[in-house]
Design a protein around this motif. Structure first.
Motif, mmCIF file in Angstrom:
data_model
loop_
_atom_site.group_PDB
_atom_site.id
_atom_site.type_symbol
_atom_site.label_atom_id
_atom_site.label_comp_id
_atom_site.label_asym_id
_atom_site.label_seq_id
_atom_site.Cartn_x
_atom_site.Cartn_y
_atom_site.Cartn_z
ATOM 1 N N THR A 1 1.023 -1.406 0.081
ATOM 2 C CA THR A 1 -0.196 0.158 -0.304
ATOM 3 C C THR A 1 0.914 1.340 -0.512
ATOM 4 O O THR A 1 0.636 2.329 -0.832
ATOM 5 C CB THR A 1 -1.170 -0.098 1.130
ATOM 6 N N LEU A 2 1.685 1.112 0.745
ATOM 7 C CA LEU A 2 2.881 2.523 0.475
ATOM 8 C C LEU A 2 3.339 2.549 -0.606
ATOM 9 O O LEU A 2 3.723 3.819 -1.017
ATOM 10 C CB LEU A 2 3.998 1.951 1.937
ATOM 11 N N VAL A 3 3.557 1.464 -1.234
ATOM 12 C CA VAL A 3 4.337 1.846 -2.993
ATOM 13 C C VAL A 3 3.408 2.322 -3.316
ATOM 14 O O VAL A 3 3.985 3.455 -4.228
ATOM 15 C CB VAL A 3 5.283 0.423 -3.269
ATOM 16 N N SER A 4 2.174 1.653 -3.619
ATOM 17 C CA SER A 4 1.312 2.023 -4.419
ATOM 18 C C SER A 4 1.153 4.292 -4.611
ATOM 19 O O SER A 4 0.978 3.978 -5.223
ATOM 20 C CB SER A 4 -0.279 1.915 -4.208
ATOM 21 N N CYS A 5 1.181 3.929 -3.241
ATOM 22 C CA CYS A 5 0.505 5.775 -2.629
ATOM 23 C C CYS A 5 1.665 6.416 -3.281
ATOM 24 O O CYS A 5 1.636 7.874 -3.417
ATOM 25 C CB CYS A 5 0.690 6.018 -0.645
ATOM 26 N N LEU A 6 3.414 6.231 -3.237
ATOM 27 C CA LEU A 6 3.924 6.841 -3.772
ATOM 28 C C LEU A 6 3.462 7.973 -5.186
ATOM 29 O O LEU A 6 4.419 8.582 -5.860
ATOM 30 C CB LEU A 6 5.000 6.089 -3.876
ATOM 31 N N PRO B 1 2.512 16.551 -2.827
ATOM 32 C CA PRO B 1 3.767 16.339 -2.292
ATOM 33 C C PRO B 1 4.010 15.277 -0.677
ATOM 34 O O PRO B 1 4.780 14.635 -0.059
ATOM 35 C CB PRO B 1 4.284 17.240 -2.412
ATOM 36 N N ASP B 2 3.298 15.893 0.144
ATOM 37 C CA ASP B 2 2.852 15.641 1.884
ATOM 38 C C ASP B 2 2.275 14.527 1.710
ATOM 39 O O ASP B 2 2.863 13.690 3.150
ATOM 40 C CB ASP B 2 1.853 16.803 2.377
ATOM 41 N N VAL B 3 1.288 13.769 1.267
ATOM 42 C CA VAL B 3 1.192 11.961 1.047
ATOM 43 C C VAL B 3 1.740 11.588 0.519
ATOM 44 O O VAL B 3 2.678 10.725 1.165
ATOM 45 C CB VAL B 3 -0.147 12.405 0.055
ATOM 46 N N VAL B 4 3.167 11.959 -0.317
ATOM 47 C CA VAL B 4 4.035 10.871 -0.638
ATOM 48 C C VAL B 4 5.233 10.983 -0.107
ATOM 49 O O VAL B 4 5.021 10.011 0.827
ATOM 50 C CB VAL B 4 4.685 11.536 -1.785
ATOM 51 N N ALA B 5 4.973 12.020 0.662
ATOM 52 C CA ALA B 5 6.549 12.256 2.038
ATOM 53 C C ALA B 5 5.533 11.429 2.638
ATOM 54 O O ALA B 5 6.745 10.933 3.616
ATOM 55 C CB ALA B 5 6.641 13.769 2.144
#
Length: 695
Positions: free
Chosen positions: A227-232, A237-241
């Protein structure tokens, strides 16, 4: 598991769906005379002989009750719990909302609430939230539950996560993230991953994605890597960070490729977070096999060239790697990055770029010294442009973090006699972590020295050394605590270590000290010493306690730095905090002071005349918790405990919900956020100018 109360009607859910995004109307104001009385009680941490509680619970004017509840929130006295709970069911929604905020502030008390109070407050909030008919108020209640972080609170918040497009999912996810920060990731271990994943799906309101990413990053779940990888791929930018941060905590070297993509993000704070995550994953590489995170970090010397070109924000990625550190096998990477810095320095376009590159070189040198636990590389860092006191203090603090086997920090003993107090303090830090017998005599001498900060650190180190011979000096220092409250924490630890139960009488005296942080320290020390819970009583401050004139509405502070200007609009809801900084600025207090602490994608902190995070103006002010959230560009007061604000402040680089209600948020950056992004440790404040913003 207990059955949760049913949610309110679907019709109300539709009405409330946008509650968090629509500005809340300003509250009505109480009469001036009553408002002044409440302000006076708040400033003195007084309940007015019971009058403040009476106003909070039964004043006919709802505006008076709201203002009285705000004062109770800032005083944080468990004895007012019943008044706060009563407000949760008041007829007026503004009163209910302020009571919910006050409940959250009680939950965040620097001296933690007793278990029975936490249970009672959880129950009251759960019951009130289940039937609350106003969207704003319900969100405030959910936020308070997150600050409590009890199992009952987490249960309710988990139920409010779904559906992902519902009115409470954003607030519930953020509150669960706050609960994880407070009580540990285990507190939210049973939150269904599928419910979190649903929050990260593309949607019109990016705030829901942000809340989901915050929860995912704080939950630190090994099953969340995919899930974290998909979120990238998220556009914000704050979501990605946040997802990068989470991947650094729970991912593996196999996730290097995903993180490599984030190194090219347009936002420097995302790049810094990716660099830090790679440094974390490098520590997980198997011995004697290729380490992809290290190989990726080797190819990042171009950041140094950008710093040389005046793009200081790109230096945050380098700073993040140096602060995180690398395993010993990463030493060649650190060395090559230092070479890149040296090459860039030869082409730097300004004195400020030279200064940034020199400091980053010392940061990497200190990271290399931390790997081996001794000063070596910092002795030749900074191209001769970093003052000795700065690089020595940095190196000593870094080697204090050495985790390998060692005979101690004997190399730090000579620095106990250094001319600079920040070097002496750093040497004490190293010796406190790795004590050696030969430090006893010089440490004793420092306990009686003229620098109060160093004296306190020396007392704490004497406690770690178990040096009974230092007890007379520690007792003499303890006698200064009534007039120098900043000494309390260090001295209390030394007394407990060297006196044991004999320290109890003095610590009990401190339970009645006017300064809240002294009382907290005494209560925590006595709890540890006796094995039984000890709490302090609230003590009213003297009438002559320092209170500056309030800053006028619309007051701004403009920081002139070598990188540009930053203008802050002060929040009128924190008049004491704003007035204190205005008074200091008019005195020229901040001229020449640096930003001594920069943590990429978190905060940039300044305002300390010592430059080591231990200094202040010689007085402290009371905390004034506001309803302002810690978003990107919020300005807050740095604290070491309740009511310990002075001159140190910080800017947030990105949303930090766990700071909400914990540190006074007193303003926002209205221009110069690009300068905030470019701040590095050592950036000088040339001056702070006071102005008034036109309506």
């Amino acid at each position: 598991m207990a059955r949760l109360p049913a949610a309110v009607s679907a019709g109300f859910l539709l009405v409330s769906a946008c509650a968090r995004t629509v500005p809340q109307p300003p509250p009505a104001q109480p009469p001036v005379d009553v408002k002044q009385r409440i302000q006076d009680w708040e400033d003195r941490r007084s309940l007015g002989g019971g009058e403040l509680v009476r106003l909070a619970t039964s004043a006919p004017d709802a505006a008076v009750r709201v203002r009285a509840l705000r004062a109770l929130a800032r005083i944080q006295d468990v004895a007012t719990l019943d008044a706060v709970v009563a407000g949760l069911t008041a007829q007026d929604k503004a009163v209910r909302d302020e009571a919910a905020f006050a409940a959250g502030e009680l939950a965040l008390s620097w001296e933690p609430l007793p278990e029975d109070a936490r249970t009672a407050l959880t129950g009251a909030l759960v019951r009130a939230e289940a039937t609350e008919a106003d969207g704003w108020v319900r969100i405030t209640m959910l936020e308070a539950l997150g600050k409590l972080a009890t199992p009952g609170a987490v249960e309710v918040l988990t139920a409010r996560l779904s559906p992902a497009n519902g009115p409470w999912s954003e607030a519930a996810a953020t509150a669960l993230g706050v609960a994880a920060r407070k009580a540990g990731a285990a507190a939210v271990a049973d939150v269904p991953l599928e419910a979190i994943r649903a929050l990260l799906k593309p949607r019109e309101r990016i705030e829901v994605n942000l809340a989901g990413a915050y929860l995912l990053a704080t939950a630190k779940r090994p099953d969340s890597v995919e899930t974290l990888v998909s979120c990238l791929a998220n556009p914000h930018p704050d979501v990605v960070a946040l997802c990068v941060k989470g991947l650094g905590d729970v991912g593996s070297p196999r996730d290097t490729l995903a993180l490599r993509m984030s190194l090219g993000n347009a936002a420097p704070r995302v790049v810094a977070e990716a660099a830090r995550a790679l440094a974390k994953l490098a520590a997980k590489c198997e011995a004697h096999s290729p380490c992809a995170p290290l190989m990726t970090l080797e190819d990042t010397g171009h950041w140094a060239k950008q710093v040389a070109e005046g793009k200081a924000a790109q230096g945050h990625a380098l700073l993040a790697v140096a602060q995180q550190g690398l395993p010993l096998r990463g030493r060649p990477v650190l060395s090559r990055l230092r070479s890149a810095l040296a090459e860039a320095d030869r082409a730097a376009v300004s004195d400020e770029a030279h200064a940034d590159l020199a400091w980053l070189d010392c940061r990497f040198a200190a990271a290399m010294d931390r790997q081996q636990g001794a000063l070596e590389q910092v002795l030749q860092c900074g191209y001769g442009r970093v003052p000795e006191a700065r690089w020595l203090a940095l190196g000593l603090h870094e080697v204090a973090q050495f985790k390998g086997t060692s005979t101690g920090a004997a190399f730090a003993v000579p620095y106990l006699n250094h001319a600079s107090p920040i070097v002496r303090g750093a040497a004490l830090d190293a010796l406190s972590e790795r004590p050696v017998p030969e430090a006893m005599a010089p440490v004793r001498a420092l306990i009686g020295g003229g620098d109060a900060v160093v004296a306190g650190l020396a007392a704490a180190t004497a406690g770690k050394l178990k040096d009974a011979g230092a007890l007379p000096a520690v007792e003499a220092l303890a006698a200064r605590v009534p007039t120098e409250p900043d000494l309390a924490e260090a001295v209390a630890g030394a007394l407990v270590a060297l006196q044991g139960r004999a320290a109890e009488a003095r610590l009990r005296e401190w339970l009645m000290h006017p300064h809240a942080n002294v009382r907290r320290v005494a209560a925590e020390s006595l709890t540890s010493l006796t094995g039984a819970p000890v709490r302090s009583n609230r003590v009213e401050l003297p009438a002559d306690t320092y209170r500056p004139a309030a800053a006028a509405p619309g007051t701004t502070l403009t920081l002139r730095t070598r990188k540009g200007g930053i203008t802050v609009l002060l929040d009128p809801d924190a008049p004491l905090t704003g007035g204190n900084l205005v008074a200091l600025a008019k005195q020229g207090y901040f001229r020449g002071i640096t930003f001594h602490r920069v943590v990429p994608d978190f905060v940039a902190q300044g305002g300390d005349p010592r430059g080591d995070g231990e200094g202040g103006p010689g007085h402290s002010i009371r905390c004034e918790m506001t309803r302002r959230r810690y978003e990107r560009g919020t300005v807050g007061m740095a604290l070491s405990g309740k009511d310990t604000g002075g001159s140190q402040f910080f800017f947030t680089h990105s949303p930090q919900p766990h700071l909400d209600g914990r540190y006074t948020a007193f303003g926002e950056v209205v221009s110069g956020m690009d300068v905030v992004d470019a701040l590095l440790e050592g950036t000088v404040i040339d001056d702070v100018l006071v102005g008034i913003r036109a309506p």
